[in-house]
Design a protein around this motif. Structure first.
Motif, PDB file in Angstrom:
ATOM      1  N   LYS A 186      42.889  17.218  -1.643  1.00  0.00           N
ATOM      2  CA  LYS A 186      44.176  17.391  -0.865  1.00  0.00           C
ATOM      3  C   LYS A 186      44.893  16.206  -0.956  1.00  0.00           C
ATOM      4  O   LYS A 186      46.178  16.128  -0.497  1.00  0.00           O
ATOM      5  CB  LYS A 186      44.009  17.773   0.331  1.00  0.00           C
ATOM      6  CG  LYS A 186      43.228  19.156   0.712  1.00  0.00           C
ATOM      7  CD  LYS A 186      43.251  19.588   2.069  1.00  0.00           C
ATOM      8  CE  LYS A 186      42.434  21.095   2.373  1.00  0.00           C
ATOM      9  NZ  LYS A 186      42.067  21.341   3.601  1.00  0.00           N
ATOM     10  N   GLY A 187      44.402  15.126  -1.471  1.00  0.00           N
ATOM     11  CA  GLY A 187      45.300  13.931  -1.653  1.00  0.00           C
ATOM     12  C   GLY A 187      45.154  12.917  -0.270  1.00  0.00           C
ATOM     13  O   GLY A 187      45.990  11.943  -0.419  1.00  0.00           O
ATOM     14  N   PHE A 188      44.536  13.150   0.461  1.00  0.00           N
ATOM     15  CA  PHE A 188      44.201  12.507   1.665  1.00  0.00           C
ATOM     16  C   PHE A 188      43.294  11.353   1.578  1.00  0.00           C
ATOM     17  O   PHE A 188      43.398  10.373   2.485  1.00  0.00           O
ATOM     18  CB  PHE A 188      43.919  13.384   3.115  1.00  0.00           C
ATOM     19  CG  PHE A 188      45.044  14.490   3.514  1.00  0.00           C
ATOM     20  CD1 PHE A 188      46.346  14.027   3.666  1.00  0.00           C
ATOM     21  CD2 PHE A 188      44.636  15.611   3.011  1.00  0.00           C
ATOM     22  CE1 PHE A 188      47.129  15.051   4.093  1.00  0.00           C
ATOM     23  CE2 PHE A 188      45.673  16.600   3.346  1.00  0.00           C
ATOM     24  CZ  PHE A 188      47.030  16.440   3.658  1.00  0.00           C
ATOM     25  N   THR A 189      42.533  11.064   0.538  1.00  0.00           N
ATOM     26  CA  THR A 189      41.760  10.042   0.462  1.00  0.00           C
ATOM     27  C   THR A 189      41.689   9.434  -1.150  1.00  0.00           C
ATOM     28  O   THR A 189      41.833  10.442  -1.872  1.00  0.00           O
ATOM     29  CB  THR A 189      40.474  10.275   0.937  1.00  0.00           C
ATOM     30  OG1 THR A 189      39.657   9.054   1.041  1.00  0.00           O
ATOM     31  CG2 THR A 189      39.658  11.309   0.053  1.00  0.00           C
ATOM     32  N   ALA A 190      41.018   8.392  -1.028  1.00  0.00           N
ATOM     33  CA  ALA A 190      41.075   7.745  -2.486  1.00  0.00           C
ATOM     34  C   ALA A 190      39.944   8.213  -3.161  1.00  0.00           C
ATOM     35  O   ALA A 190      38.877   8.796  -2.632  1.00  0.00           O
ATOM     36  CB  ALA A 190      41.167   6.315  -2.456  1.00  0.00           C
ATOM     37  N   GLU A 191      40.226   8.138  -4.648  1.00  0.00           N
ATOM     38  CA  GLU A 191      38.943   8.962  -5.382  1.00  0.00           C
ATOM     39  C   GLU A 191      37.707   8.049  -5.456  1.00  0.00           C
ATOM     40  O   GLU A 191      36.481   8.667  -5.482  1.00  0.00           O
ATOM     41  CB  GLU A 191      39.287   9.242  -6.807  1.00  0.00           C
ATOM     42  CG  GLU A 191      38.639   9.943  -7.616  1.00  0.00           C
ATOM     43  CD  GLU A 191      38.159  11.239  -7.315  1.00  0.00           C
ATOM     44  OE1 GLU A 191      36.968  11.841  -7.608  1.00  0.00           O
ATOM     45  OE2 GLU A 191      39.046  12.000  -6.606  1.00  0.00           O
ATOM     46  N   ASN A 192      38.087   6.836  -5.256  1.00  0.00           N
ATOM     47  CA  ASN A 192      37.004   5.723  -5.331  1.00  0.00           C
ATOM     48  C   ASN A 192      35.946   6.040  -3.909  1.00  0.00           C
ATOM     49  O   ASN A 192      34.764   5.587  -4.122  1.00  0.00           O
ATOM     50  CB  ASN A 192      37.241   4.363  -5.527  1.00  0.00           C
ATOM     51  CG  ASN A 192      38.230   3.924  -4.652  1.00  0.00           C
ATOM     52  OD1 ASN A 192      38.618   4.805  -3.403  1.00  0.00           O
ATOM     53  ND2 ASN A 192      38.547   2.826  -4.327  1.00  0.00           N
ATOM     54  N   ARG A 193      36.742   6.540  -2.935  1.00  0.00           N
ATOM     55  CA  ARG A 193      35.768   6.484  -1.564  1.00  0.00           C
ATOM     56  C   ARG A 193      34.842   7.795  -1.922  1.00  0.00           C
ATOM     57  O   ARG A 193      33.681   7.782  -1.813  1.00  0.00           O
ATOM     58  CB  ARG A 193      36.513   6.739  -0.484  1.00  0.00           C
ATOM     59  CG  ARG A 193      35.730   7.366   0.741  1.00  0.00           C
ATOM     60  CD  ARG A 193      36.708   7.395   1.909  1.00  0.00           C
ATOM     61  NE  ARG A 193      35.790   7.988   2.926  1.00  0.00           N
ATOM     62  CZ  ARG A 193      34.929   7.190   3.698  1.00  0.00           C
ATOM     63  NH1 ARG A 193      34.740   6.070   3.355  1.00  0.00           N
ATOM     64  NH2 ARG A 193      34.352   7.822   4.917  1.00  0.00           N
ATOM     65  N   VAL A 194      35.263   8.631  -2.623  1.00  0.00           N
ATOM     66  CA  VAL A 194      34.067   9.805  -3.016  1.00  0.00           C
ATOM     67  C   VAL A 194      33.272   9.324  -3.877  1.00  0.00           C
ATOM     68  O   VAL A 194      31.968  10.061  -4.020  1.00  0.00           O
ATOM     69  CB  VAL A 194      35.241  10.969  -3.763  1.00  0.00           C
ATOM     70  CG1 VAL A 194      34.292  12.114  -4.189  1.00  0.00           C
ATOM     71  CG2 VAL A 194      36.263  11.586  -2.800  1.00  0.00           C
TER      72      VAL A 194
END
Length: 367
Positions: free
Chosen positions: A143-151
């Motif tokens: 949904k665009g609420f967190t960065a991809e690198n955190r995932v």
């Protein structure tokens, strides 16, 4: 007057003897010389000096002999494995006993689990938390609420938690030491209460079916052996199982110049045991040979072993032979014609080229 009469008698006696000798009628052995002269030359006693020497002869025919190569050695189990601990701990249970038959994966020794179960539970909880964090981050990222690198970081943490759980489970599984093969448990085994460290032996398993007979073969005979050849193994116990060659060493032992040969044979009944004396007999290709009595062997001037045989013209001839092997009723030799007349009595009294008078055993018996 009496003295003159004696002279006269002596003269008359001497004259009579001289006339008898002049007449030539000499008696030899009860016969007169005239009677002896009337006999044919072949019947005269002195003519027998030129008669051929008589020898006893036997006609022999070669037969097929299956050559057998004997290999002396010992038996060896198909597999012999020492089962060792892969973790540390005190033995609290020993399901297996010495001399019992176990199957693959049967437990042999059970170690105290200690805190290993707790570590498994801890790793499971960490894995569950890592899974929840990863799923939440993935939804927020979509949904665009967190960065991809955190995932990406949370996914790495999830993988690490999975690995820690697997490691804890393996450590717990290692507390049960299991049989890697089927076989018989050999004595001695570790006892209940013993503390095992990594590499310590719980016990040894011997797989005796099939069994292996091991021997050494000389370099002169190794070319006669091939993998898959049938063989008979004579055990010291009297058991004679049938097997086959499973291994022939490609290189010789540098100390003995012999080659290792292994023969595999079934041992489902367990009659063959590891480390016993064994004689392996390998039947080789058949060859023509003569079985003779060793008493008729003789030597020539060069010291070579052979036989005296007769040619078609009844002349004696020395033929060298090779002794192939012995049995209870004679020895096998090669080097003779397929059908041959052999001198069996008198062979040491005739020479090469000498004409003899053969007397066959059949004719002698009839006589």
């Amino acid at each position: 007057m009496k003295l003159k009469m004696s002279y006269v008698l002596a003269a008359l006696l001497a004259g009579g003897v001289g006339f008898w000798m002049w007449s030539g009628d000499v008696v030899v052995g009860g016969r007169s010389d005239g009677e002896n002269a009337a006999r044919p030359l072949a019947e005269r006693p002195e003519s027998r000096k030129d008669a051929p020497f008589k020898v006893k002869v036997r006609e022999m025919t070669a037969t097929d002999r299956i050559n057998v190569l004997d290999i002396r050695g010992i038996t060896e189990a198909h597999a012999k494995v020492t089962v060792r601990a892969e973790t540390t701990g005190r033995i609290i249970e020993r399901p297996a006993r010495e001399g019992t038959v176990v199957a693959m994966d049967d437990p042999l020794c059970v170690l105290d689990r200690g805190t290993r179960e707790a570590r498994v539970l801890e790793a499971q909880a960490q894995l569950t938390q890592a899974r929840i964090d990863l799923e939440a981050a993935a939804q927020l990222s979509s949904k665009g609420f967190t960065a991809e690198n955190r995932v990406t970081a949370l996914r790495a943490g999830f993988d690490a938690a999975t690995a820690r759980l697997r490691e804890a489970e393996l450590e717990l599984e290692r507390t049960i030491i299991r049989a890697p093969i089927s076989g018989v448990v050999e004595s001695p085994m570790a006892k209940v209460g013993d503390h095992l460290s990594i590499g310590s032996a719980c016990g040894t398993i011997v797989d005796t079916d099939p069994m292996i007979a091991i021997g050494q073969v000389s370099e002169a005979s190794i070319s006669l052996i091939q993998v898959g050849m049938p063989a008979e193994v004579n055990l010291i116990t009297g058991h004679t199982p049938q097997g086959k060659v499973r291994y022939v060493a490609p290189a010789a032992d540098p100390n003995t110049r012999t080659f290792r040969v292994e023969i595999e044979f079934p041992n489902a009944d367990g009659l063959a045991r590891d480390g016993t004396t064994a004689l392996t007999r390998l039947p080789l290709r058949a060859e023509k040979a003569h079985k003779i009595s060793p008493a008729i062997l003789t030597l020539n001037d060069a010291g070579r072993v052979g036989l005296r045989v007769l040619a078609e013209d009844n002349t004696a001839k020395f033929v060298p032979v090779t002794i192939l092997g012995g049995e209870s009723d004679g020895v096998w030799v090669s080097g003779l014609p397929e059908v041959v007349r052999v001198i069996v009595v008198g062979q040491d009294f005739v020479g090469d080229g000498q004409t003899v008078e053969p007397v066959t055993e059949v004719a002698e018996a009839a006589q």
